[in-house]
Design a protein around this motif. Structure first.
Motif, PDB file in Angstrom:
ATOM      1  N   GLU A  65      -3.226 -12.518 -44.188  1.00 15.04           N
ATOM      2  CA  GLU A  65      -2.328 -13.440 -43.486  1.00 15.04           C
ATOM      3  C   GLU A  65      -1.471 -14.268 -44.439  1.00 15.04           C
ATOM      4  N   LEU A  66      -2.098 -14.663 -45.535  1.00 14.33           N
ATOM      5  CA  LEU A  66      -1.423 -15.619 -46.407  1.00 14.33           C
ATOM      6  C   LEU A  66      -0.717 -14.911 -47.539  1.00 14.33           C
ATOM      7  N   GLU A  67       0.287 -14.178 -47.248  1.00 14.12           N
ATOM      8  CA  GLU A  67       1.018 -13.576 -48.351  1.00 14.12           C
ATOM      9  C   GLU A  67       2.221 -14.443 -48.646  1.00 14.12           C
ATOM     10  N   HIS A  92      -1.720 -20.998 -39.017  1.00  8.58           N
ATOM     11  CA  HIS A  92      -1.909 -21.567 -40.360  1.00  8.58           C
ATOM     12  C   HIS A  92      -1.006 -22.766 -40.556  1.00  8.58           C
ATOM     13  N   LEU A  93       0.233 -22.626 -40.145  1.00  6.89           N
ATOM     14  CA  LEU A  93       1.183 -23.719 -40.320  1.00  6.89           C
ATOM     15  C   LEU A  93       0.670 -24.950 -39.589  1.00  6.89           C
ATOM     16  N   ASN A 148      -2.170 -26.548 -41.392  1.00  6.30           N
ATOM     17  CA  ASN A 148      -1.704 -27.221 -42.597  1.00  6.30           C
ATOM     18  C   ASN A 148      -0.977 -28.515 -42.275  1.00  6.30           C
ATOM     19  N   ILE A 149      -0.212 -28.505 -41.178  1.00  4.53           N
ATOM     20  CA  ILE A 149       0.465 -29.739 -40.790  1.00  4.53           C
ATOM     21  C   ILE A 149      -0.577 -30.793 -40.455  1.00  4.53           C
ATOM     22  N   GLY A 150      -1.649 -30.343 -39.804  1.00  2.00           N
ATOM     23  CA  GLY A 150      -2.713 -31.279 -39.469  1.00  2.00           C
ATOM     24  C   GLY A 150      -3.280 -31.934 -40.713  1.00  2.00           C
ATOM     25  N   ILE A 151      -3.562 -31.099 -41.734  1.00  2.00           N
ATOM     26  CA  ILE A 151      -4.129 -31.642 -42.974  1.00  2.00           C
ATOM     27  C   ILE A 151      -3.117 -32.554 -43.658  1.00  2.00           C
ATOM     28  N   TYR A 152      -1.883 -32.114 -43.628  1.00  2.00           N
ATOM     29  CA  TYR A 152      -0.784 -32.847 -44.275  1.00  2.00           C
ATOM     30  C   TYR A 152      -0.674 -34.251 -43.701  1.00  2.00           C
TER      31      TYR A 152
END
Lengths: 577, 914
Positions: A143-145, B149-150, B153-157
């Motif tokens: 997923e994380l490419e 994922h985004l 990550n926004i949550g962590i940010y």
């Protein structure tokens, strides 16, 4: 070594225990060895010895009295008592967790065991969490490419596991399996030294967990580290040492170990495959082929290590055997990197390099650290004249394992192809450093020095000399040495090497232009040295060949004969300048 | 897929999008922008966020907030509030979808959007517009996993800020307490700003000469005008920076996040463009500051980049540079090979996937780099082998510019080593020189190479290369004797000569670069540099600005302008120009004009130190200190040397070390401290590499000094032997210019040993060498020696000697150092005294005056031998004149110096200075 019977019973218990803790690959390995122990044919029906076929009959004939199998002098094997289970009957929750685990629902398994305190339950919970993290890691890796390649995903469970396991270890309530898991976690975190200690503790207290041994072995990158380990003497240590020696390129030591182990485990497919691997590294292809033919007869659905067999078939250009093998592994499991590699090899042998690259790529997609696929793909790109891609592939192989001399050699070759001999030398030097007894590498390096651009003949001579001293099969080195010395005007050395080359060609019954060249040079040289009789012998031999050399030899013979007949006259000429 | 994934959407980019929205749609805002400049400043800030490359990682929300506080002024709290609430309101995938479709609305060009009153229409083709479009595109191609994922990550940010975020008021308080610190920092800064200002003026003057550049100037002025009233920043991070950079002042450290990186990867690299810019800047810094950049700190950063972007191969190149300048040969070789294996020499600003293009591989660049590396490590033979290979491959690949650079590198190499090694290799291998055959000398080969390389560079319009080729040519003209290239017959004109006019011409041609470089610079790079400088200024307190926030402060203007300007002339151009001044200084040194040499060195030291490598700067300091020693004595020189050594602590110690040894030796000779002199001399010899043909200058220097030490110890035959072998060596390596000095030394040896007749031919030879090589000061010195020789032949030659001295005096008094002047004066008075037609009683001042001056100068130098001679002569004259008191005084001084000469003190008070 302890007797077969005790090995057998130890392994049987171990398999049960390993299975109970879901350490399946270790239990698979143990079971393989269990079956590999030779049975007493009198006691068992043929169905029991089904997996013990092959050369066993011959072996049985030669090894009838090896039951004694004394341990090497001075070594006393400790018999590790088989571990007692802390709870004889598994709790209901444990059974549920194990079922979840077996269905690969790791997080559920861990959740069920949340409040269980037994050592076994703790281990299974941690192990399930670890595997859940690994699974997620694999997924994330895809997923994380990022824009600049994959950044390595991490196992997110590792930190909490490390915390928990280190506390357990500090309090002394950790079992060998917990230690093994702790070792895994530490490796993932990059703490190699502690990992080594922990794994050592694990294998010392429970030696039948092969997974722990293999992890430990992956941490022994030099012989010094290996020697610094303090391991109690158990027969499992022999397996470990043999495999570690092999990884450290001490093939002969490893072979001895394995042959010794075969006394007890005479039918172990694992040992046979390992022996084949060692023979392969020693370039004894014939033997490897024999071993694998037998292995595949016993274990036709085997995929492990079969890629090596395909390399051998490739080297021997056995088209049909290779295609048969490719077909078989394809039917067994086509999504194994080994299978893809074998198919790639087949296409390469057929000269269809694009397709071959496709399959190597697939192998790499399945396992991006699959070393030999990178190297083989590099070879394909070289064939396709796509040097930059080849260099890239080789470089990746080298970065995965900097001790891979084939990839270094490939890099050197690629640069040499582009007409950059000096630049290529760097890579040849690397490969020669790693594999200093391989004449091909020395010859490649010598050829680099010999190029018109560098023309460093002294260095070339040095390299050829090394090549000649380490069993140069194609006998290029001797010929080149002779030629270079002749070129540099050192006729004595040249004659010496031509003579050696000639002797070798005679011994191997080879003919060809090299023979003619050697004979001609030697004839001329002897004539100049006034050793006419020898010269005549060489000239006469030359007469057997056709071509201009024959005429030269004829005229030389004629000249020598007239000179001999008018010998005194010539002498007088000498005094009349 | 690959093209799309080249730009990943991250929480930080979402924040920037939010800011962009605020910038473009101010009507949504309850408090609108109070002024146009405030609005513009926000725009500029966003631009800087997308372009600057002062760090590798994207800033955290926390950093963004503290920067916004400074930018926004009165609007700051509102901006921050809006930003945090907007970003933290994104809590489901659907929020993100709506957010990005809103973003599309900001862009101009779509008709569906109703344009409101004061909406800024973002041109889709502007930098910000492009950025927005890339963000939207990157979001659109995301898979659902990617969106998840985004979101995580926004949550962590956001969580990091919301959890440890204090309300503004508290932050304010925190900030104000920092204000005091920043004020004290300001005091330190003032001086720096002042220097900046001065340099700035000079650059400005020079720049005004050319049209094209002045256009640049206006552009930056316009931008500066927008941001004149930047507030002072009290960023807690800047404090950290100060602390962190103590050990390595040159490499920029990324912020705190790089030290304690969250292992779970909530850090993101900036855009590829920004990271590349960062790496380029760091490469510059390493090349400039050499070994003083902390090896491990930078290695750590590189490892981090490598982890985050494994396919960014440029990191290997930086590894290579780092290990190169820390003299780690093996690591350098490894990394260099690794970089070129991966990148094939074609990885540039625009990332190309490695398997993509195959036929444009540029391995010849690898060879060029490898050659330069071997050269750097002092392996001339390997360097030449590699470079010839590079020539061949460049020709095969028809990569003309690489060929031109390679030729320039070969020139550089063969002018540095200038030995017979090159002849062998250049002769046999396939290179442009081969056609000439092996009969020509190395120097001639070099000359042809230089011409060839210059021609190539000119035809390819590689301006920088042309300039540096001109410099190389000037260097060649300075040190090499011109001879007809191919001489036919024995009587072809073989006059040896150097040609100062050519040197001057080449130097002038080199300076043309300043007006020509513009065509080569890409505006993109300047954008980035400007943005970085702008953001850096934010975190740097600026002079008096604290007090005059709203005013248009002149100083602030200057400071900003300087930052902007430093990017408008590329560093490489400044560097080449700087070296031309350095070469000018050495040229004048050779030709013997002390003031001109000094002025050029000073110009370099004041104008170009910022842009040049620290080894060059150290060299210029060494020149200035040498000058100081010759004209004002050792005390001054030693104290200056101490300062210089502190400044160049680890960098290029060798230059300063050599200088120190030279000065110590000189002084030891003057004080007749021969043991020390010999010891220093040996140390100097050890510094040189043992390889034949390498470090020739140093070897020459060491053995020249050895001969002088022997001479001072009155071991004449040994001294003569050393000088002879030195002469042979210089002759072999074609160093004719240096031979003039050696001949003079031989004359000196014969003079001291009492064989004046033998000395004469040497002095005459040296004189004629000096004449044809235009070494004016050395010529004056040779004339002086000649006069002394004549004088020692008997008093009937005194007249002739006097005429010679008088002829040389203008030169000596104008340009000579203390020692030479004193020697000339003593010789002059000795001539008078030995002239039978001269009588002390008639005109005693004609001898006394020079003697007095000479003894003053010699006392500064503590040159006991010569001083004793001067006082002796003075005492005799006073005795003749019957001035008993003065006679006693002179005699006492004479005694003092003779005593000092005979029992050299071990303790040298000046040595404590060092």
């Amino acid at each position: 070594m302890s007797s077969r019977e005790s090995c057998r019973s130890e392994l049987r218990t171990a398999i049960r225990q390993l299975n109970d803790r879901c350490l399946y690959s270790a239990s698979k390995w143990a079971a393989e060895q269990l079956v590999g122990i030779e049975q007493d044919p009198a006691k068992f029906t043929p169905s029991n010895t089904r997996f013990q076929r092959g050369s066993s009959s011959i072996r049985r004939r030669f090894h009838t009295n090896d039951v004694t199998s004394t341990p090497p002098a001075g070594v006393s094997y400790v018999s590790t008592p088989v571990m007692e289970e802390d709870e004889v009957v598994d709790g209901d929750f444990y059974l549920l967790a194990k079922s979840y685990f077996d269905c690969r629902e790791y997080r559920r398994a861990a959740h069920v065991l949340q409040d269980q305190t037994g050592k076994k339950a703790t281990f299974l919970r941690c192990y399930a969490l670890y595997l859940a993290g690994e699974k997620r890691k694999e997924e994330e890796m895809i997923e994380l490419e990022g824009p600049l390649g994959k950044s390595d995903a991490v196992n997110r469970e590792v930190a909490s596991l490390e915390r928990e396991l280190s506390i357990l270890r500090k309090n002394g309530i950790i079992d060998p399996f917990g230690l093994y898991l702790y070792g895994l976690v530490l490796i993932e975190k990059g703490n190699q030294n502690l990992a080594r200690t922990v794994l050592m503790e694990s294998v010392n207290s429970y030696p039948w967990n092969w997974s722990a041994w293999s992890e430990l072995q992956s941490l022994c990158t030099t012989i010094e580290i290996l020697n610094s380990l303090t391991l109690s003497n158990h027969w499992m240590k022999e397996f470990f040492l043999a495999s570690a020696y092999q990884e450290l390129r001490m093939h002969n030591e490893s072979l001895t170990k394995y042959e010794h182990l075969q006394n007890t485990f005479s039918f172990s497919n694992y040992i046979r495959a390992q022996i084949a691997k060692a023979q392969y590294c020693l370039r004894e292809f014939e033997q490897v082929e024999v071993i694998f033919e037998e292995l595949l007869r016993n274990d036709p659905y085997r995929v492990e290590d079969v890629d090596m067999y395909s390399n051998v078939l490739y080297a021997k250009e056995c088209f049909s055997a290779l295609s048969y093998l490719a077909h078989r592994v394809f039917m067994t499991d086509k999504y194994r990197p080994e299978s893809c590699c074998i198919i790639g090899n087949y296409y390469s042998l057929k000269g269809q390099h694009e397709k071959s690259v496709l399959y190597f790529r697939r192998a790499l997609k399945l396992n991006k650290n699959y070393l030999s696929a990178w190297t083989l793909m590099g070879h394909e790109y070289v064939e396709m004249k796509n040097t930059p891609a080849a260099i890239d592939a080789y470089r990746r192989a080298v970065d995965i394992n900097p001790r891979d001399y084939r990839a270094w050699y490939g890099l050197g070759q690629a640069y040499e192809m582009m007409g950059m001999p000096f630049y290529a030398l760097h890579y040849f030097k690397k490969s020669v450093f790693l594999q200093s007894n391989d004449s091909r590498l020395w010859i490649a390096m010598a050829q680099c020095y010999e190029t018109d651009q560098l023309h460093m003949l002294e260095e070339a001579i040095k390299c050829y000399r090394r090549a000649a001293s380490c069993n140069d099969r194609e006998a290029i080195a001797l010929h080149q040495l002779a030629k270079l010395h002749a070129e540099l005007g050192r006729s004595e050395e040249a004659a010496l090497y031509y003579k050696k080359d000639l002797e070798r060609m005679e011994a191997e019954e080879r003919e060809g232009p090299n023979m003619v060249e050697a004979l001609l040079f030697l004839a001329q040289h002897c004539r100049e040295q006034k050793r006419f009789e020898e010269a005549e012998v060489y000239c006469t031999r030359l007469l057997d060949y056709t071509g201009p050399e024959k005429e030269t030899a004829k005229s030389m013979l004629r000249g020598m004969r007239t000179a001999e007949s008018s010998f005194p006259l010539m002498d007088i000429e000498h005094f009349h300048p | 897929m690959a093209a799309a994934s080249a730009f990943a959407i991250t929480p930080h980019k979402v924040s920037v999008c939010v800011l962009l929205q605020m910038y473009a749609l101010p009507t949504q805002a309850t408090p609108p922008f109070s002024s146009v400049s405030q609005h513009n400043r926000l725009g500029l800030y966003i631009l800087s966020l997308t372009k600057s490359y002062d760090d590798i990682l994207e800033p955290k929300l926390e950093d963004l907030i503290s920067q916004l506080r400074e930018i926004g002024g009165s609007l700051g709290p509102w901006l921050i509030d809006h930003l945090t609430s907007r970003v933290s309101s994104l809590s489901s995938p659907d929020d993100l979808f709506t957010f990005f479709s809103e973003m599309r609305g900001i862009l101009g060009g779509s008709d569906s959007v109703v344009i409101e009153d004061n909406q800024v229409i973002l041109d889709p083709n502007s930098i910000l517009g492009m950025f927005l479009r890339r963000c939207v595109l990157a979001f659109n191609v995301l898979s659902f996993e990617g969106v998840c994922h985004l979101l995580t990550n926004i949550g962590i940010y956001c969580k990091e800020v919301l959890s440890n975020c204090m309300p503004y008021e508290l932050h304010r308080l925190d900030g104000s307490s920092n204000d005091l610190e920043s004020l004290s920092e300001c005091e330190n800064m003032d001086l720096e700003n002042f220097v900046f200002g001065k340099v700035n003026e000079e650059i400005e003057e020079r720049k005004e000469a050319t049209e094209r550049v002045s256009f640049h100037l206006h552009a930056t002025q316009a931008i500066c005008g927008l941001v004149e009233d930047v507030e002072v920043v009290t960023d807690p991070r800047s404090k950290h920076h100060d602390k962190g950079t103590e050990d390595c002042p040159h490499v920029h450290r990324p912020g705190t996040e790089s030290q304690d990186v969250d292992p779970y990867g909530e850090v993101f690299l900036r855009t590829n463009w920004q990271v590349q810019g960062y790496l380029t800047e760091q490469a510059d810094a390493i090349e400039k500051h050499g070994g003083s950049v902390s090896f491990n700190t930078f290695e750590l950063i590189l490892r981090q980049i490598k982890k985050l972007a494994p396919e960014l191969h440029r990191v290997h190149y930086l590894h290579y540079l780092n290990s190169l300048y820390h003299d780690d040969y093996f690591a350098a070789v490894e990394n260099l090979h690794c970089y070129f294996d991966y990148s094939a020499g074609i990885e540039g600003f625009d990332f190309v996937p490695p398997s993509g293009s195959n036929n444009s591989a540029r391995y010849e660049i690898a060879l060029l780099c490898l050659g330069m590396m071997h050269f750097y490590f002092g392996h001339p033979k390997q360097a030449l082998l590699v470079l010839t290979e590079a020539v061949r491959i460049s020709q095969v690949q028809s990569n003309d510019s690489c060929l031109a650079y390679t030729l320039a590198a070969i020139c550089n190499l063969s002018s540095e080593i200038g030995s017979s090694i090159t002849a062998g290799i250049l002769g046999t291998s396939y290179s442009p020189v081969t056609s000439m055959g092996s009969s020509v000398s190395v120097a001639q080969q070099l000359f042809v190479l230089l011409k060839e390389s210059l021609k190539r560079a000119e035809s390819l319009k590689l301006k920088r290369l042309v300039a540096s080729n001109h410099l190389a040519m000037a260097k060649f003209d300075l040190m090499h004797v011109q001879r007809p290239l191919l001489s036919f017959g024995p009587k072809a004109s073989m006059r040896l000569k150097t040609c100062p006019v050519n040197v001057c011409k080449e130097l002038r041609l080199c300076s043309h670069l300043i007006s020509e470089f513009a065509s080569e610079t890409s505006t993109v790079a300047t954008d980035g540099a400007f943005s970085t400088a702008w953001l850096k200024n934010l975190t740097k307190p600026m002079g008096s600005l604290v007090l005059t926030q709203e005013n248009e402060s002149g100083e602030n203007f200057h400071a900003l302008q300087f930052c902007a300007q430093s990017s408008s002339i590329p560093r490489s151009v400044l560097q080449i120009l700087g070296s031309s001044y350095l070469l000018r200084a050495s040229a004048w040194e050779t030709y013997g004009s002390a003031p001109l040499a000094r002025i050029n060195a000073l110009v370099y030291a004041t104008c170009f130190t910022d842009s040049s490598s620290s080894s060059d700067t150290a060299l210029v300091h060494a020149k200035l200190i040498q000058h100081l020693a010759a004209f004002q004595g050792y005390k001054e020189a030693f104290s200056a040397l101490k300062v210089a050594e502190e400044r160049f602590l680890s960098v290029s110690r060798s230059v300063l070390l050599v200088l120190k040894l030279q000065l110590l030796h000189e002084r030891a000779l003057h004080r007749a401290h021969l043991k020390l002199a010999q010891q220093v001399c040996d140390e100097l010899g050890v510094l040189a590499s043992s390889v034949m043909g390498v470090d020739m200058e140093l070897k020459r220097e060491a053995s020249l000094r050895h001969a002088r030490t022997l001479l001072a110890a009155k071991q004449f035959s040994e001294a003569a032997a050393v000088a002879h072998s030195l002469f042979c060596m210089c002759y072999k390596f074609n160093m004719q210019v240096e031979n003039a000095t050696i001949l003079l030394l031989l004359a000196e040896i014969h003079k001291k040993s009492g064989n004046a007749v033998l000395g004469l031919p040497y002095a005459l030879a040296s004189l004629s060498f000096c004449q044809s090589f235009n070494l004016d000061l050395l010529k004056a010195s040779a004339t002086l020696t000649l006069a002394e020789l004549w004088l020692s032949l008997g008093s009937n030659h005194a007249k002739r000697a006097l005429t010679l001295i008088h002829g040389a005096l203008p030169m000596i008094l104008g340009h000579g150092g203390l020692e030479l002047r004193a020697r000339a004066r003593i010789a002059e008075s000795k001539c008078y005294l030995s002239d039978p037609s001269y009588s002390v009683f008639e005109d005693s001042e004609v001898v006394l005056d020079p003697l007095r001056q000479a003894s003053d100068e010699l006392q500064v130098l503590e040159y006991h031998e010569l001083a004793a001679e001067g006082f002796y002569l003075m005492a005799i004259i006073f005795d003749k004149l019957g001035k008993l008191e003065e006679r006693e005084e002179a005699a006492a001084s004479f005694k003092k110096h003779v005593m000092a000469l005979e029992n050299p003190q071990d303790e040298d008070p000046l040595l404590n200075l060092l």
